[in-house]
Each structure stands twice: as C-alpha cells, then as structure tokens.
Scaffold this motif. Sequence first.
Motif, PDB file in Angstrom:
ATOM      1  N   LEU A 134      30.008  12.991 -15.792  1.00 19.64           N
ATOM      2  CA  LEU A 134      28.747  13.539 -16.301  1.00 19.64           C
ATOM      3  C   LEU A 134      27.808  13.831 -15.120  1.00 19.64           C
ATOM      4  O   LEU A 134      26.736  13.238 -14.978  1.00 19.64           O
ATOM      5  N   PRO A 135      28.198  14.753 -14.255  1.00 20.06           N
ATOM      6  CA  PRO A 135      27.301  15.076 -13.130  1.00 20.06           C
ATOM      7  C   PRO A 135      26.017  15.726 -13.635  1.00 20.06           C
ATOM      8  O   PRO A 135      26.035  16.543 -14.550  1.00 20.06           O
ATOM      9  N   GLY A 136      24.910  15.335 -13.036  1.00 18.31           N
ATOM     10  CA  GLY A 136      23.626  15.893 -13.439  1.00 18.31           C
ATOM     11  C   GLY A 136      22.951  15.133 -14.560  1.00 18.31           C
ATOM     12  O   GLY A 136      21.835  15.497 -14.960  1.00 18.31           O
ATOM     13  N   LEU A 137      23.604  14.076 -15.094  1.00 17.84           N
ATOM     14  CA  LEU A 137      22.974  13.283 -16.144  1.00 17.84           C
ATOM     15  C   LEU A 137      21.705  12.617 -15.615  1.00 17.84           C
ATOM     16  O   LEU A 137      20.665  12.619 -16.279  1.00 17.84           O
ATOM     17  N   ILE A 138      21.796  12.055 -14.423  1.00 23.35           N
ATOM     18  CA  ILE A 138      20.633  11.469 -13.752  1.00 23.35           C
ATOM     19  C   ILE A 138      20.603  11.984 -12.319  1.00 23.35           C
ATOM     20  O   ILE A 138      21.615  11.936 -11.614  1.00 23.35           O
ATOM     21  N   GLU A 139      19.469  12.475 -11.892  1.00 23.31           N
ATOM     22  CA  GLU A 139      19.285  12.950 -10.519  1.00 23.31           C
ATOM     23  C   GLU A 139      18.166  12.127  -9.870  1.00 23.31           C
ATOM     24  O   GLU A 139      17.094  11.973 -10.454  1.00 23.31           O
ATOM     25  N   ILE A 140      18.469  11.611  -8.696  1.00 31.66           N
ATOM     26  CA  ILE A 140      17.500  10.776  -7.972  1.00 31.66           C
ATOM     27  C   ILE A 140      17.363  11.319  -6.558  1.00 31.66           C
ATOM     28  O   ILE A 140      18.345  11.403  -5.815  1.00 31.66           O
ATOM     29  N   ARG A 141      16.147  11.698  -6.220  1.00 31.99           N
ATOM     30  CA  ARG A 141      15.861  12.209  -4.883  1.00 31.99           C
ATOM     31  C   ARG A 141      14.642  11.483  -4.319  1.00 31.99           C
ATOM     32  O   ARG A 141      13.676  11.237  -5.053  1.00 31.99           O
ATOM     33  N   PRO A 142      14.670  11.151  -3.035  1.00 32.96           N
ATOM     34  CA  PRO A 142      13.479  10.509  -2.442  1.00 32.96           C
ATOM     35  C   PRO A 142      12.380  11.528  -2.187  1.00 32.96           C
ATOM     36  O   PRO A 142      12.642  12.663  -1.771  1.00 32.96           O
ATOM     37  N   LYS A 143      11.150  11.121  -2.440  1.00 29.90           N
ATOM     38  CA  LYS A 143      10.008  11.962  -2.096  1.00 29.90           C
ATOM     39  C   LYS A 143       9.793  11.888  -0.590  1.00 29.90           C
ATOM     40  O   LYS A 143       9.582  10.813  -0.039  1.00 29.90           O
ATOM     41  N   LEU A 144       9.851  13.024   0.059  1.00 27.95           N
ATOM     42  CA  LEU A 144       9.824  13.043   1.516  1.00 27.95           C
ATOM     43  C   LEU A 144       8.442  12.761   2.091  1.00 27.95           C
ATOM     44  O   LEU A 144       8.308  12.547   3.303  1.00 27.95           O
ATOM     45  N   ASP A 145       7.410  12.775   1.270  1.00 28.78           N
ATOM     46  CA  ASP A 145       6.049  12.579   1.779  1.00 28.78           C
ATOM     47  C   ASP A 145       5.335  11.410   1.106  1.00 28.78           C
ATOM     48  O   ASP A 145       4.113  11.340   1.110  1.00 28.78           O
ATOM     49  N   SER A 146       6.095  10.488   0.524  1.00 30.48           N
ATOM     50  CA  SER A 146       5.482   9.356  -0.180  1.00 30.48           C
ATOM     51  C   SER A 146       6.233   8.075   0.160  1.00 30.48           C
ATOM     52  O   SER A 146       7.459   8.006  -0.020  1.00 30.48           O
ATOM     53  N   PHE A 147       5.499   7.061   0.648  1.00 32.79           N
ATOM     54  CA  PHE A 147       6.122   5.820   1.108  1.00 32.79           C
ATOM     55  C   PHE A 147       5.344   4.625   0.545  1.00 32.79           C
ATOM     56  O   PHE A 147       4.126   4.671   0.411  1.00 32.79           O
ATOM     57  N   PHE A 206       0.833  -1.194   0.000  1.00 34.74           N
ATOM     58  CA  PHE A 206       0.000   0.000   0.000  1.00 34.74           C
ATOM     59  C   PHE A 206       0.874   1.252   0.000  1.00 34.74           C
ATOM     60  O   PHE A 206       2.056   1.212   0.336  1.00 34.74           O
ATOM     61  N   GLU A 207       0.248   2.362  -0.394  1.00 33.69           N
ATOM     62  CA  GLU A 207       0.924   3.649  -0.452  1.00 33.69           C
ATOM     63  C   GLU A 207       0.489   4.499   0.736  1.00 33.69           C
ATOM     64  O   GLU A 207      -0.691   4.508   1.099  1.00 33.69           O
ATOM     65  N   LEU A 208       1.424   5.199   1.308  1.00 28.73           N
ATOM     66  CA  LEU A 208       1.143   6.190   2.344  1.00 28.73           C
ATOM     67  C   LEU A 208       1.690   7.521   1.857  1.00 28.73           C
ATOM     68  O   LEU A 208       2.903   7.662   1.681  1.00 28.73           O
ATOM     69  N   ARG A 209       0.810   8.470   1.636  1.00 32.07           N
ATOM     70  CA  ARG A 209       1.215   9.759   1.076  1.00 32.07           C
ATOM     71  C   ARG A 209       0.716  10.895   1.963  1.00 32.07           C
ATOM     72  O   ARG A 209      -0.228  10.743   2.731  1.00 32.07           O
ATOM     73  N   GLY A 210       1.383  12.037   1.810  1.00 34.95           N
ATOM     74  CA  GLY A 210       0.961  13.232   2.523  1.00 34.95           C
ATOM     75  C   GLY A 210       1.398  13.291   3.964  1.00 34.95           C
ATOM     76  O   GLY A 210       0.761  13.972   4.776  1.00 34.95           O
ATOM     77  N   THR A 211       2.485  12.602   4.313  1.00 36.59           N
ATOM     78  CA  THR A 211       2.996  12.641   5.681  1.00 36.59           C
ATOM     79  C   THR A 211       4.513  12.495   5.635  1.00 36.59           C
ATOM     80  O   THR A 211       5.114  12.473   4.555  1.00 36.59           O
ATOM     81  N   ASP A 212       5.157  12.410   6.793  1.00 35.50           N
ATOM     82  CA  ASP A 212       6.618  12.321   6.816  1.00 35.50           C
ATOM     83  C   ASP A 212       7.069  10.979   7.365  1.00 35.50           C
ATOM     84  O   ASP A 212       6.262  10.119   7.723  1.00 35.50           O
ATOM     85  N   ALA A 213       8.392  10.805   7.445  1.00 33.47           N
ATOM     86  CA  ALA A 213       8.960   9.518   7.823  1.00 33.47           C
ATOM     87  C   ALA A 213       8.642   9.132   9.263  1.00 33.47           C
ATOM     88  O   ALA A 213       8.572   7.940   9.584  1.00 33.47           O
ATOM     89  N   SER A 214       8.432  10.111  10.137  1.00 36.61           N
ATOM     90  CA  SER A 214       8.140   9.782  11.534  1.00 36.61           C
ATOM     91  C   SER A 214       6.800   9.059  11.660  1.00 36.61           C
ATOM     92  O   SER A 214       6.677   8.082  12.414  1.00 36.61           O
ATOM     93  N   VAL A 215       5.806   9.508  10.908  1.00 31.84           N
ATOM     94  CA  VAL A 215       4.497   8.851  10.943  1.00 31.84           C
ATOM     95  C   VAL A 215       4.578   7.474  10.277  1.00 31.84           C
ATOM     96  O   VAL A 215       3.991   6.506  10.754  1.00 31.84           O
ATOM     97  N   ALA A 216       5.318   7.382   9.172  1.00 26.07           N
ATOM     98  CA  ALA A 216       5.469   6.096   8.490  1.00 26.07           C
ATOM     99  C   ALA A 216       6.139   5.077   9.398  1.00 26.07           C
ATOM    100  O   ALA A 216       5.707   3.917   9.474  1.00 26.07           O
TER     101      ALA A 216
END
Length: 309
Positions: free
Chosen positions: A250-263, A21-31
């Motif tokens: 080739l810095p910046g060719l691919i950028e990967i960041r975690p979504k802080l409010d989607s688990f 399941f997906e948990l969205r709209g909150t932060d890691a502490s709640v997850a």
Amino acid sequence: MSNQRLPTVKIRESKPFQCKFELRGTDASVANALRRVMIAEVPTIAIDLVEIEVNSSVLHDEFIAHRLGLIPLTSDRAMTMRSPRDCDACDGDGACDYCSVEIFLRAANRTGDRHILDVTSRDLISPDPSVQPVDFSPELDNQQEDKGITIVKLRPGQELRLRAIARKGTGKDHAKWSPAATVTFVQEPEIHINEEMMEKLSLEEKKELAKSCPTRTFGVDEDTGRFLVVDPEAYNYDDGVLKKCEDWDLPGLIEIRPKLDSFIFTVETTGAIKPHQLVLNALDILKQKLDDLRLPQRADTTTVLGVRS
C-alpha cells in the motif's frame, strides 16, 4: 532581499534544568550551529586551580581537584565576567575579583566513633553570592533535601582543607565549562494520510498499523474507527509504519516528510545557567560570530573597489 529569512524562536516548556523550544524559518545548518554554540561556546564559571593545604583522606590531591572542577557553579554573570587571559587587572594570572572567584573548603571528621563524614559541594564556601554550587532542590521532592555532590568521605581523624580558584571558560577549553548536559533537535515531521485508502482497511488492520510505530505517533478512535495522528512530534523517523505499508503493498497510504525549516530543540543544563538563559546567550554569541564574519567582508569589498577606481 528575496532570499532573506527571518528565523523565529518560541519557548514551549521551561523547567529549572530543562526547556523545549521551536526554531522556525531557517535551515539545518543554523540549527546545528546554535546547538554547537550552546554546548561549547557559552561561558560558565568552574573551578580551575586548587591549592591543597591538608588532605588526609583516601583520595589523592589530583583526584579531588578533578572532582571539584566538575561541580557546576551558578554562572549568571559569566557573560560579563572577564576571561583570565584577557584580564589586564592581574596580567593574566587569574587571581583578581574581575576574572576569578576564591572558594574554600574546610572539613574534618572529629568524631571518635566509626561515623563517616560526607564532604559534598554544600561544604564549598564562596564569598561571591552569584557564584555558588548549584542547588538541585527544585528537581527533588518536597520531602527531600539536596545534600550536594559528594567530593570525598572522611573517616574519624581525617581532614581536608583547600583553596580553589574558579574562572570563566567555555566547553571548547574543557568539558567542565560546558553548561549543557544534553542539547538535541529534531526536524518536525509532516504527516499525510490517504483517507480513501485508509477507509478500505479494517479496524484490526488500522490498530496493527498504529502499533507498528513504536513511539505511539498514531492511534485509532474506537468509536468512529478513524486512523488518527495522535502525537506527530513523537515520531522519530524509525520508518516502522512506512515499512508496514510496503509489506501490505500500500505505497502512499502514509507519507512522512521532515519540514526543512522547522526544528524542535530539547535543552538540559547542568544547572550553571538556566535553560532559557542558555538559549538566549547562545543566540547572542551566534549573532556576534555572524557579525564578525560579515563586517570584514564589507571592508575588503570597499578596499577592492577603491583600488579599481
């Protein structure tokens, strides 16, 4: 309130013993709080006391009692069942219908040959239809039959008779009451590809770049030669593809960041509770804990204001 959040839960996949399941709209502490509640605070029913009447098997009484406690029992009514320590019908003895269930086992190998009798969880007899040993048949092929969890093997002439009491409990009390086999969550990755820089790479270089990610998150279209994100949720933050970009300068060719409010959660249960029901029970318990934390603070504030006035 401007900073108020409205978390949402969406069931993606539901199987007899597993769900996503997906948990969205909150932060890691709640997850993480939800994860810990599912593991340690959702109640189930498990064998807690064992009275051995006859045991002529090769295993000691304590060994058999320990094995019985680890057998998962269906616990659909555990949320409404009384806790032994809070039951006023039996004064906390845990021996009434409100807070316990009696389970019996009668097994004897009466054969005269060398036949070995397997005593399994299928031999446990419970008068309560809602509290039974978990049936693992849905996980097996149609041609297979669930023979249960082996408790002991009896040789000819050996016998095992016992009475057990199953009670309500949580994983905080003992691991046998934990309904979760595995509960994990990952932050959904947000992947950006610099298309201008990517066009300067050859087809072989794109394939090599895609292979640098061990989880096959990326791929290359053979017809168009375009570098694609095949399965973003398969990425496990190993940084293999990012290191490859650094090696090629080739810095910046691919950028990967975690979504802080989607688990994305993966929940596997022991069978005591269905996976989706485990999630719902955990949400109810977490909500109650937050209410307990919030309501006393309101009372304290009212008292302080009354004194000041």
